[in-house]
Design a protein around this motif. Structure first.
Motif, PDB file in Angstrom:
ATOM      1  N   PRO A   1       0.823  -1.204   0.000  1.00  0.00           N
ATOM      2  CA  PRO A   1       0.000   0.000   0.000  1.00  0.00           C
ATOM      3  C   PRO A   1       0.854   1.249   0.000  1.00  0.00           C
ATOM      4  O   PRO A   1       1.901   1.290   0.639  1.00  0.00           O
ATOM      5  CB  PRO A   1      -0.802  -0.127   1.308  1.00  0.00           C
ATOM      6  CG  PRO A   1      -0.849  -1.583   1.566  1.00  0.00           C
ATOM      7  CD  PRO A   1       0.459  -2.119   1.087  1.00  0.00           C
TER       8      PRO A   1
ATOM      9  N   THR B   1      -8.394  -2.772   1.254  1.00  0.00           N
ATOM     10  CA  THR B   1      -7.811  -1.688   2.043  1.00  0.00           C
ATOM     11  C   THR B   1      -8.776  -0.541   2.286  1.00  0.00           C
ATOM     12  O   THR B   1      -8.402   0.449   2.906  1.00  0.00           O
ATOM     13  CB  THR B   1      -6.564  -1.127   1.334  1.00  0.00           C
ATOM     14  OG1 THR B   1      -6.926  -0.694   0.027  1.00  0.00           O
ATOM     15  CG2 THR B   1      -5.465  -2.168   1.239  1.00  0.00           C
ATOM     16  N   SER B   2     -10.010  -0.626   1.808  1.00  0.00           N
ATOM     17  CA  SER B   2     -10.961   0.470   1.996  1.00  0.00           C
ATOM     18  C   SER B   2     -12.360  -0.081   2.198  1.00  0.00           C
ATOM     19  O   SER B   2     -12.630  -1.261   1.970  1.00  0.00           O
ATOM     20  CB  SER B   2     -10.941   1.407   0.778  1.00  0.00           C
ATOM     21  OG  SER B   2     -11.466   0.752  -0.354  1.00  0.00           O
TER      22      SER B   2
ATOM     23  N   THR C   1     -12.737   5.436   0.092  1.00  0.00           N
ATOM     24  CA  THR C   1     -11.852   4.842  -0.915  1.00  0.00           C
ATOM     25  C   THR C   1     -11.172   5.857  -1.823  1.00  0.00           C
ATOM     26  O   THR C   1     -10.296   5.482  -2.596  1.00  0.00           O
ATOM     27  CB  THR C   1     -12.654   3.883  -1.819  1.00  0.00           C
ATOM     28  OG1 THR C   1     -13.629   4.648  -2.522  1.00  0.00           O
ATOM     29  CG2 THR C   1     -13.300   2.783  -1.019  1.00  0.00           C
TER      30      THR C   1
ATOM     31  N   THR D   1      -7.271   6.243  -1.425  1.00  0.00           N
ATOM     32  CA  THR D   1      -6.607   4.991  -1.782  1.00  0.00           C
ATOM     33  C   THR D   1      -6.619   4.773  -3.295  1.00  0.00           C
ATOM     34  O   THR D   1      -5.599   4.415  -3.894  1.00  0.00           O
ATOM     35  CB  THR D   1      -7.309   3.816  -1.085  1.00  0.00           C
ATOM     36  OG1 THR D   1      -7.245   4.005   0.333  1.00  0.00           O
ATOM     37  CG2 THR D   1      -6.650   2.497  -1.443  1.00  0.00           C
TER      38      THR D   1
ATOM     39  N   TRP E   1      -3.345   4.504  -5.935  1.00  0.00           N
ATOM     40  CA  TRP E   1      -3.064   3.336  -6.778  1.00  0.00           C
ATOM     41  C   TRP E   1      -2.991   3.727  -8.259  1.00  0.00           C
ATOM     42  O   TRP E   1      -2.149   3.213  -9.013  1.00  0.00           O
ATOM     43  CB  TRP E   1      -4.119   2.257  -6.577  1.00  0.00           C
ATOM     44  CG  TRP E   1      -3.984   1.483  -5.309  1.00  0.00           C
ATOM     45  CD1 TRP E   1      -4.886   1.381  -4.306  1.00  0.00           C
ATOM     46  CD2 TRP E   1      -2.859   0.680  -4.914  1.00  0.00           C
ATOM     47  NE1 TRP E   1      -4.396   0.569  -3.305  1.00  0.00           N
ATOM     48  CE2 TRP E   1      -3.168   0.128  -3.648  1.00  0.00           C
ATOM     49  CE3 TRP E   1      -1.633   0.387  -5.502  1.00  0.00           C
ATOM     50  CZ2 TRP E   1      -2.283  -0.703  -2.971  1.00  0.00           C
ATOM     51  CZ3 TRP E   1      -0.753  -0.447  -4.823  1.00  0.00           C
ATOM     52  CH2 TRP E   1      -1.081  -0.975  -3.570  1.00  0.00           C
TER      53      TRP E   1
ATOM     54  N   SER F   1      -9.772  -1.226  -6.292  1.00  0.00           N
ATOM     55  CA  SER F   1     -10.177   0.032  -5.669  1.00  0.00           C
ATOM     56  C   SER F   1     -11.382   0.655  -6.366  1.00  0.00           C
ATOM     57  O   SER F   1     -12.232   1.282  -5.715  1.00  0.00           O
ATOM     58  CB  SER F   1      -9.007   1.028  -5.695  1.00  0.00           C
ATOM     59  OG  SER F   1      -7.949   0.590  -4.889  1.00  0.00           O
TER      60      SER F   1
END
Length: 502
Positions: free
Chosen positions: A174, A225-226, A333, A336, A340, A384
């Motif tokens: 990340p 991750t979100s 999100t 993040t 990405w 994502s």
């Protein structure tokens, strides 16, 4: 959804080879356990251990994979002992299970090795509930697990170690410095809270199969991750489970545990898990659900009521994950996703620069390694953006923009792969226009990834000054320039309306 699985890019046929190797590795592990006289329960545990070793160990180098595989018993054996000893003490057992959940998620801060060890610890405890492990049976279970790991490792690192001929491609961490520590701490708390809810609600549904609910919560948190990613993953897990149960009713239940056809279908399920995991979580869960039903058939306990209970427990687990990400330390999100996308664009530039250097005659330039590193980055971007492109998303305008971004990033990846292929040709000649084209690509990436301010224009002026020419390398570079030019509109327009705001 079915089309995406079978037409998705598979550079070097890595997914295909990995899936076929998994069938051989797990098949050898189970066969060896049977030949030495282990019970069906021990053979099932051995097969599961082999599957986990082949599926979760993803270190960047073969040496690292070998070390991680060797460490699996160090976490699996103590957890298996604890689960067996505490089996008749529900309160202590439940507390230990939740502790394993939290520790397993927290361990992801140590990268692929921590992730693999955490998953193996959790699944060992889970398997102990699935197989009703007892202290008296621990020696046989230990022996079966060790033998299975040895057999599958023989296939992976000895008989068919195709990774030795591939450039190392580590899973991207990340972004954001200490981001991994923050993410794993937050997710460890969320996963423990969600698993606690799933455990209690699952036990209300069944005091025998409650662990399925905890398992559903656990796997929903893997590789997310979100908040938006976790919600979408929960939906896909539930959908895959429904499809798998429907297939189980048609295939697994009528078999009544018949050994030969069941083993054949188990091999097909294993192949499906490994082949679809990277491109479709729904199809992977279909294969997992079918595999579980077939195992229950071998154990002599499969019936339609059990499959219905499996669906209910999965729903409870998904609900636990949803409540956890919505109520416990929620994170949106947008940031993040933006990070990405920027990393993927920089990866595109690195690939381009390396390919240009190779064409210019550099003996050390290696675009193939950067192309391999770009694939997992694009996978993270897709994950994502999944909340927006999901069919149930009500944000139609943002869904269209997100789909446009994904399509253009795929175009970039396709042009980069083509450019790398041209650069690998020793007969390819250097064209002086390559330098100028690469500089324009660099400028375009810099424009797209520079911080956006409130007064910025609606779009970044990225243009393609030259028409396509016959030189293959320049054709790919101009195609890349066009894709980057078109990306400026969805990425940089309307600062007040972020691309993702889940």
């Amino acid at each position: 959804m079915l089309k995406r699985v079978f037409v998705a890019p598979d550079p070097g046929r890595v997914r295909l080879r990995g899936a076929v190797r998994a069938v051989f590795g797990i098949g050898l592990a189970v066969t060896v356990c049977g030949l030495v006289g282990h019970s069906l329960v021990a053979a099932v545990l051995g097969g599961l251990g082999a599957l986990l070793a082949l599926f979760t160990v993803t270190d960047a180098t073969v040496r690292g994979q070998l070390v991680t595989t060797a460490l699996l018993p160090a976490v699996g054996f103590p957890v298996l002992a604890a689960a067996a000893v505490l089996h008749d003490y529900p309160v202590a057992r439940d507390a230990a299970f939740l502790a394993v959940v939290g520790a397993g998620v927290y361990a992801r801060r140590w990268g692929p090795r921590g992730h693999a060890l955490g998953v193996f610890a959790f699944m060992t405890f889970f398997a102990a509930q699935f197989l009703h492990a007892e202290p008296a049976g621990l020696p046989e279970l230990y022996a079966a697990l060790a033998l299975a790991l040895l057999a599958s490792s023989t296939v992976r690192f000895g008989l068919w170690c195709y990774e030795r001929r591939l450039p190392p491609a580590a899973a991207p961490a990340p972004p954001g410095g200490r981001g991994l520590a923050r993410i794993t701490t937050r997710q460890a708390i969320q996963a423990t809270a969600g698993a606690g809810f799933a455990l209690l609600a699952g036990q209300l549904l069944s005091d025998q199969r409650w662990y399925w609910a905890v398992g559903a919560t656990w796997w929903i948190f893997v590789n997310t991750t979100s908040r938006g990613e976790t919600l979408v993953r929960g939906f896909r897990r539930a959908l895959g489970t429904v499809l798998g149960i429907a297939l189980g009713l048609l295939v697994a239940v009528p078999l009544h545990g018949a050994v030969v056809p069941t083993l054949a279908l188990l091999a097909v399920s294993v192949f499906g898990i490994f082949y679809t995991a990277a491109v479709s979580y729904t199809w992977m869960m279909l294969a997992v659900t079918l595999l579980a039903g077939l195992l229950y058939g071998l154990l002599g306990v499969l019936d339609p009521a059990l499959l219905a209970l499996r669906l209910a427990e999965t729903g409870v687990g998904a609900l636990g994950a949803v409540l956890a990400v919505l109520l416990v330390l929620p994170v949106t999100t947008h940031a993040t996703t933006d990070a990405w996308i920027q990393r993927a664009l920089r990866g595109v530039h690195l690939c381009t620069a390396e390919a240009a250097a190779r064409l210019a005659g550099s003996a050390t330039a290696d675009p193939a390694a950067h192309v391999a590193a770009l694939e997992p980055l694009l996978g993270r971007v897709r994950l994502s953006l999944a909340p927006l492109v999901h069919p149930l998303s009500p944000l139609r305008a943002r869904k269209a923009r997100a789909r446009q971004v994904l399509a253009l990033l795929d175009d970039c990846a396709r042009e980069v792969r083509g450019l790398a292929a041209v650069a690998a040709d020793p007969e390819a000649s250097h064209d002086a226009r390559l330098t100028a084209a690469c500089q324009r690509v660099e400028a375009a990436v810099e424009a797209l990834t520079s911080p956006r301010r409130a007064g910025d224009a609606a779009a970044v002026a990225v243009t393609v000054p030259h028409p396509p020419v016959a030189e293959p390398a320049l054709l790919h570079l101009h195609g890349l320039e066009r894709a980057l030019a078109e990306l400026s509109a969805p990425l940089r327009s309307s600062p007040r309306a972020p691309l993702v705001d889940a």
